[in-house]
Write an enzyme that holds these catalytic residues in place. Structure first.
Site, short mmCIF file in Angstrom:
data_model
loop_
_atom_site.label_atom_id
_atom_site.label_comp_id
_atom_site.label_asym_id
_atom_site.label_seq_id
_atom_site.Cartn_x
_atom_site.Cartn_y
_atom_site.Cartn_z
N GLU A 15 0.81 -1.22 0.00
CA GLU A 15 0.00 0.00 0.00
C GLU A 15 0.85 1.27 0.00
OE1 GLU A 15 -3.59 -0.46 2.69
OE2 GLU A 15 -2.41 -2.19 3.28
N SER A 144 -6.40 -3.07 2.92
CA SER A 144 -6.93 -2.58 1.65
C SER A 144 -7.37 -3.69 0.71
CB SER A 144 -5.90 -1.69 0.94
OG SER A 144 -5.76 -0.48 1.62
N TYR A 213 -9.40 2.61 -4.44
CA TYR A 213 -8.51 3.71 -4.75
C TYR A 213 -8.55 4.23 -6.18
CZ TYR A 213 -6.78 2.38 -0.20
OH TYR A 213 -6.71 2.07 1.13
N ARG A 252 -11.88 2.82 11.46
CA ARG A 252 -13.01 2.58 10.56
C ARG A 252 -13.34 1.10 10.58
NH1 ARG A 252 -11.10 2.83 5.48
NH2 ARG A 252 -11.83 0.73 5.05
N ASP A 254 -15.41 -2.03 9.00
CA ASP A 254 -16.04 -2.48 7.75
C ASP A 254 -16.96 -3.66 8.02
OD1 ASP A 254 -14.52 -0.56 6.48
OD2 ASP A 254 -12.97 -1.97 5.83
N GLU A 272 -13.52 -6.20 9.53
CA GLU A 272 -12.26 -5.79 10.16
C GLU A 272 -12.39 -4.38 10.70
OE1 GLU A 272 -8.96 -5.42 7.45
OE2 GLU A 272 -10.25 -4.71 5.83
N ASN A 274 -10.08 -1.03 10.83
CA ASN A 274 -8.89 -0.37 10.26
C ASN A 274 -8.38 0.67 11.25
OD1 ASN A 274 -9.00 -1.29 7.22
ND2 ASN A 274 -11.10 -0.79 7.83
N GLY A 278 -7.61 5.08 5.41
CA GLY A 278 -7.05 5.85 4.31
C GLY A 278 -7.43 7.32 4.40
#
Length: 310
Positions: A15, A144, A213, A252, A254, A272, A274, A278
């Site tokens: 990443e 990601s 992305y 964050r 998900d 998960e 994070n 991002g």
């Protein structure tokens, strides 16, 4: 005198490009907010990175690294060794959240919903389906959606996935949850809102790296148009997951959201947490913050001030 922030970016994970994009945006925003900023590209030689940090002598480090060595507790240990305050989670929470199996166990122990799954040896995956199809194959410690594959009924992908696996001797295999992809950002102890992520056609029905992305890779609908009970549950589960893993700062969470039955609130499953969401122009956390009236510079300022307040 303004506060001096070193923005640690780049890294050596898959990443790296995402981190460089995050770092550039963060640096610009912090300068706009009145900080003195020194960007530091963390490359393959950790001694060079340490020397750059020592030379900069910042008041705080904004950790904009993603993936292995950036959000798994490794760089956090280096920063603590150097005595530098840093943003986002500490060593323990970072390592726990990055390891999908360890975080699954911690979330499950806290009574939070996770998908049925197991860790398998790649040789086992090569030999036979470890779960009824469809199921998902994931690296244990990548971010990601790197390396994530869906094995569907009638697919011949399993053997190819095992043969081409580049993420160690083991993989996490989980049941595939039909429905939608949702996410909820958390700042401190407060959930922001719920985003419904709709991948573009060709993304194999899930939020993969390109969907995250690439320009036009997905459509973010916020607030998500879902059952009110599910919306509220998603907010509360994100806060609970943040606490269960010992997180701090911004995270964050998900989800997969199965509303395919068409009745009732449906089923939410945590994928998960994070610990370093991002911060690129297309990223979800800044988008949710903006929806809640928090500008991008204000978000970066909040993250820095939270780190300094510990």
């Amino acid at each position: 005198m303004s506060i001096h922030v070193a923005v640690l970016q780049g890294g050596i994970s898959n990443e790296r490009s995402v981190s460089l994009s995050s770092g550039a945006a963060i640096s610009a925003a912090l300068r706009e907010a009145g900080y003195t900023v020194t960007p530091i590209d963390a490359g393959s030689d950790i001694a060079v990175t340490i020397a750059a940090l020592r030379q900069a002598a910042p008041d705080v480090v904004f950790n904009a690294l993603h993936g292995c060595y950036g959000e798994d507790g490794a760089i956090q240990g280096v920063l603590e060794w150097l005595g530098l305050p840093y943003t986002h989670c500490d060593i323990r929470a970072s390592a726990l959240a990055m390891n999908k199996e360890a975080s699954r166990q911690a979330l499950q122990a806290a009574g939070l919903p996770v998908a049925r799954g197991m860790v398998v040896d790649i040789a086992t995956l090569a030999a036979a389906d470890p779960l009824p199809t469809p199921y998902v194959v994931k690296p244990i410690a990548e971010g990601s959606s790197v390396g994530v594959e869906i094995v569907r009924t009638g697919s011949n992908k399993r053997a190819a996935i095992a043969a081409d696996w580049k993420f160690g001797r083991h993989a996490l295999v989980e049941e595939f949850i039909p429905g939608r992809e949702l996410t909820v950002g958390v700042l401190g102890d407060r959930a922001l809102t719920v985003t419904d992520i709709v991948p573009a056609v060709g993304a194999d029905g899930f939020y993969d790296f390109d969907a995250k992305y690439a320009t036009g890779g997905s459509v973010h609908r916020l607030p998500a148009d879902i059952h009110p009970e599910a919306f509220e549950q998603a907010l509360r589960l994100a806060e609970a997951a943040h606490r269960a893993l010992g997180c701090r700062g911004a995270t964050r969470t998900d989800y997969r959201y199965d509303d395919t039955a068409g009745e009732g609130p449906g089923r939410l499953v945590i994928l998960e947490v994070n610990t370093q969401p991002g911060m690129t122009p297309t990223s979800l956390l800044p988008e949710q913050a903006a929806f809640e009236g928090i500008s991008y510079p204000a978000l970066c300022d909040w993250i820095v001030q939270e780190a300094l307040s510990r």
